[in-house]
Design a protein around this motif. Structure first.
Motif, PDB file in Angstrom:
ATOM      1  N   MET A   1      39.524   5.429  -3.710  1.00  0.00           N
ATOM      2  CA  MET A   1      38.103   5.617  -3.403  1.00  0.00           C
ATOM      3  C   MET A   1      37.951   6.107  -1.966  1.00  0.00           C
ATOM      4  SD  MET A   1      34.984   2.846  -3.610  1.00  0.00           S
ATOM      5  CE  MET A   1      35.551   2.310  -5.205  1.00  0.00           C
ATOM      6  N   GLN A   2      37.097   7.084  -1.783  1.00  0.00           N
ATOM      7  CA  GLN A   2      36.966   7.696  -0.458  1.00  0.00           C
ATOM      8  C   GLN A   2      36.104   6.861   0.485  1.00  0.00           C
ATOM      9  OE1 GLN A   2      35.320  11.638  -0.447  1.00  0.00           O
ATOM     10  NE2 GLN A   2      35.898  12.035   1.671  1.00  0.00           N
ATOM     11  N   GLN A   3      36.563   6.733   1.724  1.00  0.00           N
ATOM     12  CA  GLN A   3      35.769   6.115   2.779  1.00  0.00           C
ATOM     13  C   GLN A   3      35.207   7.222   3.659  1.00  0.00           C
ATOM     14  OE1 GLN A   3      37.580   4.407   6.310  1.00  0.00           O
ATOM     15  NE2 GLN A   3      36.350   2.555   6.075  1.00  0.00           N
ATOM     16  N   LEU A   4      33.895   7.168   3.904  1.00  0.00           N
ATOM     17  CA  LEU A   4      33.260   8.164   4.751  1.00  0.00           C
ATOM     18  C   LEU A   4      33.172   7.627   6.175  1.00  0.00           C
ATOM     19  CD1 LEU A   4      30.400   9.557   2.476  1.00  0.00           C
ATOM     20  CD2 LEU A   4      32.800  10.219   2.619  1.00  0.00           C
ATOM     21  N   SER A   5      33.648   8.412   7.124  1.00  0.00           N
ATOM     22  CA  SER A   5      33.633   8.008   8.522  1.00  0.00           C
ATOM     23  C   SER A   5      32.225   8.120   9.105  1.00  0.00           C
ATOM     24  CB  SER A   5      34.605   8.864   9.328  1.00  0.00           C
ATOM     25  OG  SER A   5      34.265  10.237   9.216  1.00  0.00           O
ATOM     26  N   LYS A   6      32.065   7.675  10.330  1.00  0.00           N
ATOM     27  CA  LYS A   6      30.764   7.668  10.998  1.00  0.00           C
ATOM     28  C   LYS A   6      30.105   9.041  10.964  1.00  0.00           C
ATOM     29  CE  LYS A   6      28.671   6.769  15.538  1.00  0.00           C
ATOM     30  NZ  LYS A   6      28.938   6.396  16.949  1.00  0.00           N
ATOM     31  N   GLY A   7      28.843   9.081  10.495  1.00  0.00           N
ATOM     32  CA  GLY A   7      28.071  10.316  10.473  1.00  0.00           C
ATOM     33  C   GLY A   7      28.345  11.229   9.306  1.00  0.00           C
ATOM     34  N   LYS A   8      29.212  10.798   8.383  1.00  0.00           N
ATOM     35  CA  LYS A   8      29.584  11.636   7.254  1.00  0.00           C
ATOM     36  C   LYS A   8      28.741  11.278   6.034  1.00  0.00           C
ATOM     37  CE  LYS A   8      32.177  14.321   4.602  1.00  0.00           C
ATOM     38  NZ  LYS A   8      32.178  15.790   4.690  1.00  0.00           N
ATOM     39  N   TYR A   9      27.991  12.261   5.518  1.00  0.00           N
ATOM     40  CA  TYR A   9      27.209  12.111   4.290  1.00  0.00           C
ATOM     41  C   TYR A   9      27.346  13.396   3.489  1.00  0.00           C
ATOM     42  CZ  TYR A   9      25.196   8.201   6.843  1.00  0.00           C
ATOM     43  OH  TYR A   9      25.046   7.048   7.555  1.00  0.00           O
ATOM     44  N   TYR A  10      27.138  13.300   2.193  1.00  0.00           N
ATOM     45  CA  TYR A  10      27.265  14.479   1.346  1.00  0.00           C
ATOM     46  C   TYR A  10      25.969  15.287   1.398  1.00  0.00           C
ATOM     47  CZ  TYR A  10      31.541  12.502  -0.613  1.00  0.00           C
ATOM     48  OH  TYR A  10      32.796  11.994  -0.775  1.00  0.00           O
ATOM     49  N   GLY A  11      25.978  16.343   2.188  1.00  0.00           N
ATOM     50  CA  GLY A  11      24.789  17.171   2.310  1.00  0.00           C
ATOM     51  C   GLY A  11      24.828  17.996   3.576  1.00  0.00           C
ATOM     52  N   ALA A  12      23.729  18.688   3.837  1.00  0.00           N
ATOM     53  CA  ALA A  12      23.593  19.520   5.032  1.00  0.00           C
ATOM     54  C   ALA A  12      22.712  18.800   6.038  1.00  0.00           C
ATOM     55  CB  ALA A  12      22.992  20.879   4.659  1.00  0.00           C
ATOM     56  N   HIS A  13      23.263  18.503   7.207  1.00  0.00           N
ATOM     57  CA  HIS A  13      22.502  17.803   8.239  1.00  0.00           C
ATOM     58  C   HIS A  13      21.605  18.784   8.991  1.00  0.00           C
ATOM     59  CE1 HIS A  13      24.917  14.430   7.312  1.00  0.00           C
ATOM     60  NE2 HIS A  13      25.987  14.802   7.977  1.00  0.00           N
ATOM     61  N   THR A  14      20.304  18.549   8.945  1.00  0.00           N
ATOM     62  CA  THR A  14      19.393  19.349   9.755  1.00  0.00           C
ATOM     63  C   THR A  14      19.237  18.755  11.141  1.00  0.00           C
ATOM     64  OG1 THR A  14      17.477  18.132   8.883  1.00  0.00           O
ATOM     65  CG2 THR A  14      18.094  20.170   7.750  1.00  0.00           C
ATOM     66  N   GLN A  15      19.636  17.483  11.271  1.00  0.00           N
ATOM     67  CA  GLN A  15      19.619  16.832  12.579  1.00  0.00           C
ATOM     68  C   GLN A  15      20.624  15.696  12.583  1.00  0.00           C
ATOM     69  OE1 GLN A  15      16.144  14.503  13.710  1.00  0.00           O
ATOM     70  NE2 GLN A  15      16.222  15.320  15.775  1.00  0.00           N
ATOM     71  N   LYS A  16      21.369  15.598  13.671  1.00  0.00           N
ATOM     72  CA  LYS A  16      22.306  14.499  13.848  1.00  0.00           C
ATOM     73  C   LYS A  16      22.262  14.087  15.314  1.00  0.00           C
ATOM     74  CE  LYS A  16      26.329  14.489  11.772  1.00  0.00           C
ATOM     75  NZ  LYS A  16      27.743  14.774  11.427  1.00  0.00           N
ATOM     76  N   LEU A  17      21.851  12.839  15.559  1.00  0.00           N
ATOM     77  CA  LEU A  17      21.730  12.329  16.920  1.00  0.00           C
ATOM     78  C   LEU A  17      22.638  11.126  17.096  1.00  0.00           C
ATOM     79  CD1 LEU A  17      17.843  12.439  17.369  1.00  0.00           C
ATOM     80  CD2 LEU A  17      19.504  14.132  18.134  1.00  0.00           C
ATOM     81  N   ASN A  18      23.545  11.202  18.066  1.00  0.00           N
ATOM     82  CA  ASN A  18      24.505  10.137  18.300  1.00  0.00           C
ATOM     83  C   ASN A  18      24.105   9.336  19.538  1.00  0.00           C
ATOM     84  OD1 ASN A  18      26.717   8.483  18.545  1.00  0.00           O
ATOM     85  ND2 ASN A  18      28.211  10.104  18.214  1.00  0.00           N
ATOM     86  N   PHE A  19      23.733   8.071  19.321  1.00  0.00           N
ATOM     87  CA  PHE A  19      23.378   7.177  20.419  1.00  0.00           C
ATOM     88  C   PHE A  19      24.501   6.166  20.669  1.00  0.00           C
ATOM     89  CE2 PHE A  19      19.294   8.639  18.763  1.00  0.00           C
ATOM     90  CZ  PHE A  19      18.599   8.956  19.919  1.00  0.00           C
ATOM     91  N   ASP A  20      25.739   6.619  20.616  1.00  0.00           N
ATOM     92  CA  ASP A  20      26.935   5.799  20.843  1.00  0.00           C
ATOM     93  C   ASP A  20      27.136   4.760  19.739  1.00  0.00           C
ATOM     94  OD1 ASP A  20      27.537   7.168  23.200  1.00  0.00           O
ATOM     95  OD2 ASP A  20      26.279   5.844  24.395  1.00  0.00           O
ATOM     96  N   GLN A  21      26.443   3.643  19.799  1.00  0.00           N
ATOM     97  CA  GLN A  21      26.681   2.585  18.819  1.00  0.00           C
ATOM     98  C   GLN A  21      25.793   2.695  17.577  1.00  0.00           C
ATOM     99  OE1 GLN A  21      26.475  -1.152  20.880  1.00  0.00           O
ATOM    100  NE2 GLN A  21      28.378  -0.804  21.980  1.00  0.00           N
ATOM    101  N   PHE A  22      24.913   3.665  17.553  1.00  0.00           N
ATOM    102  CA  PHE A  22      24.206   3.972  16.309  1.00  0.00           C
ATOM    103  C   PHE A  22      23.930   5.466  16.252  1.00  0.00           C
ATOM    104  CE2 PHE A  22      20.731   3.121  19.239  1.00  0.00           C
ATOM    105  CZ  PHE A  22      19.754   4.041  18.888  1.00  0.00           C
ATOM    106  N   LEU A  23      23.804   5.959  15.045  1.00  0.00           N
ATOM    107  CA  LEU A  23      23.661   7.387  14.826  1.00  0.00           C
ATOM    108  C   LEU A  23      22.603   7.624  13.758  1.00  0.00           C
ATOM    109  CD1 LEU A  23      26.320  10.079  14.654  1.00  0.00           C
ATOM    110  CD2 LEU A  23      25.111   9.628  12.514  1.00  0.00           C
ATOM    111  N   VAL A  24      21.773   8.642  13.941  1.00  0.00           N
ATOM    112  CA  VAL A  24      20.750   8.969  12.950  1.00  0.00           C
ATOM    113  C   VAL A  24      20.966  10.396  12.453  1.00  0.00           C
ATOM    114  CG1 VAL A  24      19.027   7.368  13.839  1.00  0.00           C
ATOM    115  CG2 VAL A  24      19.111   9.665  14.754  1.00  0.00           C
ATOM    116  N   THR A  25      20.759  10.598  11.171  1.00  0.00           N
ATOM    117  CA  THR A  25      20.905  11.924  10.581  1.00  0.00           C
ATOM    118  C   THR A  25      19.741  12.215   9.657  1.00  0.00           C
ATOM    119  OG1 THR A  25      22.217  11.076   8.729  1.00  0.00           O
ATOM    120  CG2 THR A  25      23.428  11.856  10.652  1.00  0.00           C
TER     121      THR A  25
END
Length: 275
Positions: A1-25
């Motif tokens: 079973m695949q594990q997705l790393s931080k910030g990895k989702y199946y789709g096209a990101h129109t925005q990805k913001l990395n705030f170190d200990q949390f990330l929004v997409t």
């Protein structure tokens, strides 16, 4: 079973913001089906547009626009997307974030479909912060997240206590038959309790007045339509159950400190920057 790393989702990101200990997409889903997988970190999925079928080892559910789900880490699940435009907003938190704020995930095992309208409104405000993006965004988002997990923990503890039958019934009416919520007397009749008892006991289980709770549900219903940009503000006010447009705008400004039209402009007319 695949594990997705931080910030990895199946789709096209129109925005990805990395705030170190949390990330929004902000993600447009592109896969009709995503097979069993799990993520490195706990995260929220807030469905902004479209529909999604999701299943884990314990349960399955259909998500529509406005649905909110929290996934604990290593919670295996799969998704099926209907052939329509589907967009999700994710808030992913590292284990260090939980450690720093002394938050336990013991009350949030597996996947949780969140129905609490105040928690959803926190997520709408976080979504707004990611589009405004100024020097105060990180601290604003973290404060909203802390309030969110505080509410989740409180709700989890409360569910262990036995509640009267009318508590579940009134939630069903508010969400499925809002037309019955225009009169306290009529609502009390549906619940088979005295209106004074309903008025006094409602805050005990929902931590706010009946009127405020219903207004928040209406605002959340309006918010998802604002983001979609398919209806005018006047039509959204009507469809969400507000008396008129002016009442809707006043209620919205009190909660978000800006008008519905301004919220729409900030959250939909920005030039997304991908990091």
């Amino acid at each position: 079973m695949q594990q997705l790393s931080k910030g990895k989702y199946y789709g096209a990101h129109t925005q990805k913001l990395n705030f170190d200990q949390f990330l929004v997409t902000d993600t447009i889903y592109t896969h009709d089906k995503v097979d069993w997988h799990y993520h490195e970190n706990p995260y929220f999925t807030f469905l902004l547009e479209g529909k999604l079928y999701e299943a884990n080892k314990k349960e399955s559910y259909y998500l529509e626009s406005g649905s909110l789900v929290f996934h604990n880490w290593q919670d295996a699940h799969y998704n099926i997307k209907p052939p329509e435009h589907t967009r999700g907003f994710h808030i992913e938190l590292t284990k260090d974030w939980f450690t720093n704020f002394d938050i336990s995930l013991s009350n949030a095992e597996g996947s949780i479909q969140v129905e609490n309208p105040y928690i959803k409104q926190h997520i709408y405000k976080i979504f707004l912060e990611t589009k405004k993006r100024d020097e105060f965004s990180k601290i604003s988002i973290e404060m909203l997240l802390l309030n969110t997990f505080g509410a989740i923990e409180k709700e989890s503890e409360d569910q262990k206590e036995k509640r009267p039958r009318w508590v579940a019934k009134i939630l069903e009416i508010i969400h499925e038959q809002p037309e019955l919520c225009t009169s306290l007397s009529d609502l009390a009749i549906e619940l088979n309790i005295h209106p004074v008892h309903l008025s006094r006991q409602f805050p005990k289980y929902f931590y706010t007045s009946l009127g405020n709770y219903i207004k928040t549900v209406k605002l959340n219903k309006a918010l998802i339509q604002i983001i979609k940009k398919e209806s005018s503000i006047t039509q959204i006010a009507i469809d969400s159950g507000f008396y008129d447009q002016s009442h809707f705008i006043a209620s919205f400004k009190k909660s978000f400190n800006l008008t519905p039209l301004a919220y729409r402009k900030i959250t939909t007319d920005v030039n997304f920057i991908q990091f």
